[in-house]
Design a protein around this motif. Sequence first.
Motif, PDB file in Angstrom:
ATOM      1  N   SER A  51      -8.935 -12.688   6.713  1.00  0.00           N
ATOM      2  CA  SER A  51      -8.145 -11.655   7.375  1.00  0.00           C
ATOM      3  C   SER A  51      -8.661 -11.393   8.791  1.00  0.00           C
ATOM      4  O   SER A  51      -7.872 -11.206   9.720  1.00  0.00           O
ATOM      5  CB  SER A  51      -8.195 -10.366   6.541  1.00  0.00           C
ATOM      6  N   LYS A  55      -6.751 -11.852  12.370  1.00  0.00           N
ATOM      7  CA  LYS A  55      -6.729 -10.762  13.363  1.00  0.00           C
ATOM      8  C   LYS A  55      -7.092 -11.309  14.744  1.00  0.00           C
ATOM      9  O   LYS A  55      -6.498 -10.912  15.744  1.00  0.00           O
ATOM     10  CB  LYS A  55      -7.705  -9.663  12.930  1.00  0.00           C
ATOM     11  N   VAL A  97       1.998  -9.737  13.720  1.00  0.00           N
ATOM     12  CA  VAL A  97       1.508  -9.169  12.469  1.00  0.00           C
ATOM     13  C   VAL A  97       0.970 -10.290  11.596  1.00  0.00           C
ATOM     14  O   VAL A  97       1.534 -11.368  11.552  1.00  0.00           O
ATOM     15  CB  VAL A  97       2.651  -8.437  11.726  1.00  0.00           C
ATOM     16  N   ALA A 101      -2.273  -5.430   5.500  1.00  0.00           N
ATOM     17  CA  ALA A 101      -1.479  -4.205   5.622  1.00  0.00           C
ATOM     18  C   ALA A 101      -2.397  -3.029   5.299  1.00  0.00           C
ATOM     19  O   ALA A 101      -3.489  -3.206   4.761  1.00  0.00           O
ATOM     20  CB  ALA A 101      -0.292  -4.249   4.661  1.00  0.00           C
ATOM     21  N   VAL A 102      -1.942  -1.844   5.650  1.00  0.00           N
ATOM     22  CA  VAL A 102      -2.745  -0.638   5.418  1.00  0.00           C
ATOM     23  C   VAL A 102      -1.876   0.393   4.717  1.00  0.00           C
ATOM     24  O   VAL A 102      -0.739   0.639   5.120  1.00  0.00           O
ATOM     25  CB  VAL A 102      -3.286  -0.070   6.756  1.00  0.00           C
ATOM     26  N   THR A 103      -2.425   0.997   3.667  1.00  0.00           N
ATOM     27  CA  THR A 103      -1.700   2.044   2.946  1.00  0.00           C
ATOM     28  C   THR A 103      -1.689   3.316   3.778  1.00  0.00           C
ATOM     29  O   THR A 103      -2.463   3.450   4.733  1.00  0.00           O
ATOM     30  CB  THR A 103      -2.367   2.348   1.593  1.00  0.00           C
ATOM     31  N   GLN A 108      -7.012  -0.939   3.496  1.00  0.00           N
ATOM     32  CA  GLN A 108      -6.479  -2.246   3.877  1.00  0.00           C
ATOM     33  C   GLN A 108      -6.322  -3.110   2.635  1.00  0.00           C
ATOM     34  O   GLN A 108      -7.165  -3.100   1.745  1.00  0.00           O
ATOM     35  CB  GLN A 108      -7.404  -2.942   4.866  1.00  0.00           C
ATOM     36  N   PRO A 111      -1.029  -7.980   0.769  1.00  0.00           N
ATOM     37  CA  PRO A 111       0.071  -7.972  -0.199  1.00  0.00           C
ATOM     38  C   PRO A 111       0.595  -9.350  -0.568  1.00  0.00           C
ATOM     39  O   PRO A 111       1.266  -9.500  -1.577  1.00  0.00           O
ATOM     40  CB  PRO A 111       1.148  -7.153   0.503  1.00  0.00           C
TER      41      PRO A 111
END
Length: 154
Positions: A51, A55, A97, A101-103, A108, A111
């Motif tokens: 991840s 980024k 993107v 993802a972030v809630t 983090q 998904p």
Amino acid sequence: MVRGGNAGASLGARSTPTSLRKARWRSFGARCCVCQVADQPDPVAAWRAHSEAQKRVIDFLSRHAVRSVRFVDPTLCGGRWTVTDLTVGLTDRPAWVGAAAVTPRGVQFLPNMPTEEVFSTPHRQRTQGWVRVTKVGLPVHARGQRHLRALCGR
């Protein structure tokens, strides 16, 4: 039942349908473990590293103001043109993107695993070029218009 030789090396002619299904399922499961990095000593750390690498790619694309993406298949079609040469233009301020993802609570997560994809925001009127498709009758949109063209009869 597999008879004779190394049962793990190959499935002989005397294999039963049940043993073939089980062997295929084990093989599929092993491949899934590799794709999901579940075979690593610390899969969570491996996904975090993946991840972070994504980024860095996203940051690079944003920092260098990439405004289009070009897809080229250099295979010649009839010696005259490439089979695929498509440029997808992006919006004026593209958003890049990745998988993370972030809630709403700030946690983090990933998904969609496994993933190598980085997404952006294409502009519907900034696509130019052509693509080779393998499904007959698949519509192709370019410059905001719908087109249908077969290349080299493939």
